[in-house]
Design a protein around this motif. Structure first.
Motif, PDB file in Angstrom:
ATOM      1  N   THR A 129      10.543 -15.163  -1.074  1.00 27.00           N
ATOM      2  CA  THR A 129      10.447 -13.850  -0.447  1.00 27.00           C
ATOM      3  C   THR A 129       9.715 -12.937  -1.417  1.00 27.00           C
ATOM      4  OG1 THR A 129      12.550 -14.089   0.732  1.00 27.00           O
ATOM      5  CG2 THR A 129      11.729 -11.855   0.449  1.00 27.00           C
ATOM      6  N   THR A 130       8.613 -12.319  -0.973  1.00 29.67           N
ATOM      7  CA  THR A 130       7.872 -11.400  -1.836  1.00 29.67           C
ATOM      8  C   THR A 130       8.712 -10.146  -2.045  1.00 29.67           C
ATOM      9  OG1 THR A 130       5.747 -12.227  -1.041  1.00 29.67           O
ATOM     10  CG2 THR A 130       5.742 -10.069  -2.112  1.00 29.67           C
ATOM     11  N   VAL A 131       8.940  -9.785  -3.321  1.00 34.60           N
ATOM     12  CA  VAL A 131       9.775  -8.631  -3.626  1.00 34.60           C
ATOM     13  C   VAL A 131       8.970  -7.441  -4.154  1.00 34.60           C
ATOM     14  CG1 VAL A 131      11.893  -9.944  -3.975  1.00 34.60           C
ATOM     15  CG2 VAL A 131      10.366  -9.564  -5.901  1.00 34.60           C
ATOM     16  N   CYS A 132       7.782  -7.699  -4.735  1.00 38.49           N
ATOM     17  CA  CYS A 132       6.958  -6.619  -5.264  1.00 38.49           C
ATOM     18  C   CYS A 132       5.581  -7.146  -5.630  1.00 38.49           C
ATOM     19  CB  CYS A 132       7.603  -5.976  -6.492  1.00 38.49           C
ATOM     20  SG  CYS A 132       7.667  -7.063  -7.942  1.00 38.49           S
ATOM     21  N   ILE A 133       4.744  -6.242  -6.111  1.00 39.67           N
ATOM     22  CA  ILE A 133       3.427  -6.601  -6.635  1.00 39.67           C
ATOM     23  C   ILE A 133       3.354  -6.076  -8.062  1.00 39.67           C
ATOM     24  CG2 ILE A 133       0.945  -6.090  -6.499  1.00 39.67           C
ATOM     25  CD1 ILE A 133       1.217  -6.015  -3.470  1.00 39.67           C
ATOM     26  N   ILE A 134       2.798  -6.886  -8.955  1.00 40.42           N
ATOM     27  CA  ILE A 134       2.516  -6.456 -10.320  1.00 40.42           C
ATOM     28  C   ILE A 134       0.994  -6.451 -10.458  1.00 40.42           C
ATOM     29  CG2 ILE A 134       2.794  -6.893 -12.789  1.00 40.42           C
ATOM     30  CD1 ILE A 134       5.463  -6.364 -11.457  1.00 40.42           C
ATOM     31  N   GLU A 135       0.437  -5.264 -10.732  1.00 42.16           N
ATOM     32  CA  GLU A 135      -1.006  -5.154 -10.923  1.00 42.16           C
ATOM     33  C   GLU A 135      -1.308  -5.313 -12.400  1.00 42.16           C
ATOM     34  OE1 GLU A 135      -4.680  -1.973 -10.688  1.00 42.16           O
ATOM     35  OE2 GLU A 135      -2.686  -1.330 -10.097  1.00 42.16           O
ATOM     36  N   ALA A 136      -2.199  -6.254 -12.702  1.00 46.39           N
ATOM     37  CA  ALA A 136      -2.623  -6.475 -14.085  1.00 46.39           C
ATOM     38  C   ALA A 136      -4.136  -6.675 -14.087  1.00 46.39           C
ATOM     39  CB  ALA A 136      -1.931  -7.695 -14.674  1.00 46.39           C
TER      40      ALA A 136
ATOM     41  N   SER B  67       0.865  -1.190   0.000  1.00 41.41           N
ATOM     42  CA  SER B  67       0.000   0.000   0.000  1.00 41.41           C
ATOM     43  C   SER B  67       0.899   1.236   0.000  1.00 41.41           C
ATOM     44  CB  SER B  67      -0.908   0.006   1.226  1.00 41.41           C
ATOM     45  OG  SER B  67      -0.164   0.274   2.396  1.00 41.41           O
ATOM     46  N   PRO B  68       0.341   2.398  -0.341  1.00 41.59           N
ATOM     47  CA  PRO B  68       1.167   3.612  -0.360  1.00 41.59           C
ATOM     48  C   PRO B  68       1.787   3.954   1.001  1.00 41.59           C
ATOM     49  CG  PRO B  68      -0.887   3.981  -1.527  1.00 41.59           C
ATOM     50  CD  PRO B  68      -0.999   2.641  -0.866  1.00 41.59           C
ATOM     51  N   GLU B  69       1.123   3.556   2.076  1.00 44.90           N
ATOM     52  CA  GLU B  69       1.626   3.868   3.416  1.00 44.90           C
ATOM     53  C   GLU B  69       2.662   2.859   3.916  1.00 44.90           C
ATOM     54  OE1 GLU B  69      -1.853   3.234   3.011  1.00 44.90           O
ATOM     55  OE2 GLU B  69      -2.153   5.315   2.412  1.00 44.90           O
ATOM     56  N   ALA B  70       2.669   1.665   3.332  1.00 45.02           N
ATOM     57  CA  ALA B  70       3.566   0.597   3.787  1.00 45.02           C
ATOM     58  C   ALA B  70       4.972   0.781   3.214  1.00 45.02           C
ATOM     59  CB  ALA B  70       3.017  -0.765   3.354  1.00 45.02           C
ATOM     60  N   GLY B  71       5.934   0.216   3.921  1.00 43.45           N
ATOM     61  CA  GLY B  71       7.312   0.236   3.441  1.00 43.45           C
ATOM     62  C   GLY B  71       7.488  -0.760   2.302  1.00 43.45           C
ATOM     63  N   PRO B  72       8.562  -0.621   1.540  1.00 42.88           N
ATOM     64  CA  PRO B  72       8.778  -1.548   0.414  1.00 42.88           C
ATOM     65  C   PRO B  72       9.013  -2.982   0.902  1.00 42.88           C
ATOM     66  CG  PRO B  72      10.694  -0.149   0.731  1.00 42.88           C
ATOM     67  CD  PRO B  72       9.637   0.356   1.669  1.00 42.88           C
ATOM     68  N   PHE B  73       8.634  -3.951   0.057  1.00 44.56           N
ATOM     69  CA  PHE B  73       8.861  -5.352   0.394  1.00 44.56           C
ATOM     70  C   PHE B  73      10.354  -5.607   0.580  1.00 44.56           C
ATOM     71  CE2 PHE B  73       4.783  -5.802  -1.926  1.00 44.56           C
ATOM     72  CZ  PHE B  73       4.055  -6.443  -0.942  1.00 44.56           C
ATOM     73  N   VAL B  74      11.183  -5.093  -0.364  1.00 44.47           N
ATOM     74  CA  VAL B  74      12.640  -5.236  -0.266  1.00 44.47           C
ATOM     75  C   VAL B  74      13.303  -3.944  -0.720  1.00 44.47           C
ATOM     76  CG1 VAL B  74      12.703  -7.745  -0.615  1.00 44.47           C
ATOM     77  CG2 VAL B  74      12.836  -6.236  -2.592  1.00 44.47           C
ATOM     78  N   SER B  75      14.495  -3.711  -0.208  1.00 42.95           N
ATOM     79  CA  SER B  75      15.301  -2.550  -0.593  1.00 42.95           C
ATOM     80  C   SER B  75      16.702  -3.020  -0.935  1.00 42.95           C
ATOM     81  CB  SER B  75      15.361  -1.539   0.564  1.00 42.95           C
ATOM     82  OG  SER B  75      14.079  -1.058   0.857  1.00 42.95           O
ATOM     83  N   VAL B  76      17.498  -2.134  -1.523  1.00 40.34           N
ATOM     84  CA  VAL B  76      18.886  -2.461  -1.842  1.00 40.34           C
ATOM     85  C   VAL B  76      19.596  -2.868  -0.546  1.00 40.34           C
ATOM     86  CG1 VAL B  76      21.071  -1.530  -2.685  1.00 40.34           C
ATOM     87  CG2 VAL B  76      18.936  -0.949  -3.845  1.00 40.34           C
ATOM     88  N   GLY B  77      20.307  -3.984  -0.612  1.00 38.66           N
ATOM     89  CA  GLY B  77      21.037  -4.493   0.548  1.00 38.66           C
ATOM     90  C   GLY B  77      20.296  -5.584   1.303  1.00 38.66           C
ATOM     91  N   ASP B  78      18.984  -5.712   1.082  1.00 41.50           N
ATOM     92  CA  ASP B  78      18.196  -6.747   1.762  1.00 41.50           C
ATOM     93  C   ASP B  78      18.562  -8.132   1.239  1.00 41.50           C
ATOM     94  OD1 ASP B  78      16.912  -4.724   3.103  1.00 41.50           O
ATOM     95  OD2 ASP B  78      14.966  -5.021   2.136  1.00 41.50           O
ATOM     96  N   LYS B  79      18.560  -9.108   2.155  1.00 40.67           N
ATOM     97  CA  LYS B  79      18.771 -10.510   1.785  1.00 40.67           C
ATOM     98  C   LYS B  79      17.404 -11.116   1.465  1.00 40.67           C
ATOM     99  CE  LYS B  79      23.162 -11.003   3.338  1.00 40.67           C
ATOM    100  NZ  LYS B  79      24.285 -11.465   2.606  1.00 40.67           N
ATOM    101  N   VAL B  80      17.367 -11.930   0.404  1.00 36.42           N
ATOM    102  CA  VAL B  80      16.139 -12.620   0.030  1.00 36.42           C
ATOM    103  C   VAL B  80      16.422 -14.102  -0.129  1.00 36.42           C
ATOM    104  CG1 VAL B  80      15.083 -10.642  -1.130  1.00 36.42           C
ATOM    105  CG2 VAL B  80      16.517 -12.201  -2.444  1.00 36.42           C
ATOM    106  N   VAL B  81      15.384 -14.890   0.031  1.00 35.98           N
ATOM    107  CA  VAL B  81      15.439 -16.325  -0.239  1.00 35.98           C
ATOM    108  C   VAL B  81      14.297 -16.640  -1.199  1.00 35.98           C
ATOM    109  CG1 VAL B  81      16.489 -16.919   1.979  1.00 35.98           C
ATOM    110  CG2 VAL B  81      14.011 -16.865   1.770  1.00 35.98           C
ATOM    111  N   GLU B  82      14.308 -17.856  -1.721  1.00 31.35           N
ATOM    112  CA  GLU B  82      13.213 -18.252  -2.587  1.00 31.35           C
ATOM    113  C   GLU B  82      11.902 -18.039  -1.825  1.00 31.35           C
ATOM    114  OE1 GLU B  82      15.800 -20.194  -1.839  1.00 31.35           O
ATOM    115  OE2 GLU B  82      16.785 -20.703  -3.701  1.00 31.35           O
TER     116      GLU B  82
END
Length: 156
Positions: free
Chosen positions: A111-118, A94-109
Motif C-alpha cells: 500500500t503506497t503511504v507517501c512519496i519521498i522526493e530526492a 499532488s497538492p490538490e489530492a488527498g493523502p495516500f493514508v491517514s490515521v486509522g486507515d488499514k494498510v497491507v504490504e
C-alpha cells in the motif's frame, strides 16, 4: 528548517575548504556562512535565533535548548515505517489530492503511504506490514533523513 547538527557540520566543512562563503535556501529557510575576515552570520528562518560570532571564533548556539526528560516508550509494540532515503516527504501525489493514508486507515504490504522526493525524482514508499496507521510522524513537505520514522503502524 536546518538542524543545529547540520549547521555545525556545514560550518566545519566550509572552515576546512577553500570556499569563502556558502548560502543555502530550502523551503523558506536560509543559511549563510562566511569565513573569517567578514562577520559570520548563521541564519535560519525568520523565527529562528541568529548566531553571530566575531572572526576567528567558534560559532556557538545563541541558546541551549534542554532536551526533555526520558519518557517511557509506549510505542514499542508499534511498527515504524521509515524513510529509505534523504528527501522531502509528501503525503499525497499532488497538492490538490488527498493523502495516500491517514490515521486509522488499514494498510497491507505494497500500500503506497507517501512519496519521498530526492533529486527531483518522486519515489513512492509502500507499507511493509499489514496493519492500521496509528500516527503520521512528519509534516507534509518536511525534509526527512535516511532511517527516520515516518508512520507508526499497529500490526495485525
Amino acid at each position: 528548517m536546518f538542524k543545529l547538527s547540520e549547521i555545525k557540520e556545514l560550518i566545519k566543512l566550509v572552515d576546512e575548504s577553500s570556499v569563502q562563503e556558502l548560502e543555502i535556501e530550502n523551503e523558506g529557510s536560509r543559511l549563510s556562512i562566511r569565513k573569517p575576515g567578514k562577520t559570520e552570520v548563521v541564519q535560519a528562518a525568520a523565527i529562528q535565533p541568529q548566531v553571530i560570532a566575531a572572526p576567528q571564533q567558534q560559532v556557538q548556539p545563541a541558546a541551549v535548548v534542554s532536551e526533555p526528560a526520558p519518557q517511557v516508550d509506549t510505542t514499542s509494540h508499534l511498527h515504524k515505517i521509515v524513510s529509505p532515503m534523504v528527501g522531502t516527504f509528501y503525503r499525497a501525489s499532488s497538492p490538490e489530492a488527498g493523502p495516500f493514508v491517514s490515521v486509522g486507515d488499514k494498510v497491507v504490504e505494497k500500500t503506497t503511504v507517501c512519496i519521498i522526493e530526492a533529486m527531483k525524482l518522486m519515489n513512492e514508499l509502500d507499507a511493509d506490514i499489514k496493519g492500521q496507521i496509528v500516527e503520521v510522524l512528519v509534516e507534509n513537505g518536511q525534509l526527512v533523513e535516511y532511517g527516520q520514522p515516518l508512520f507508526l503502524v499497529k500490526p495485525e
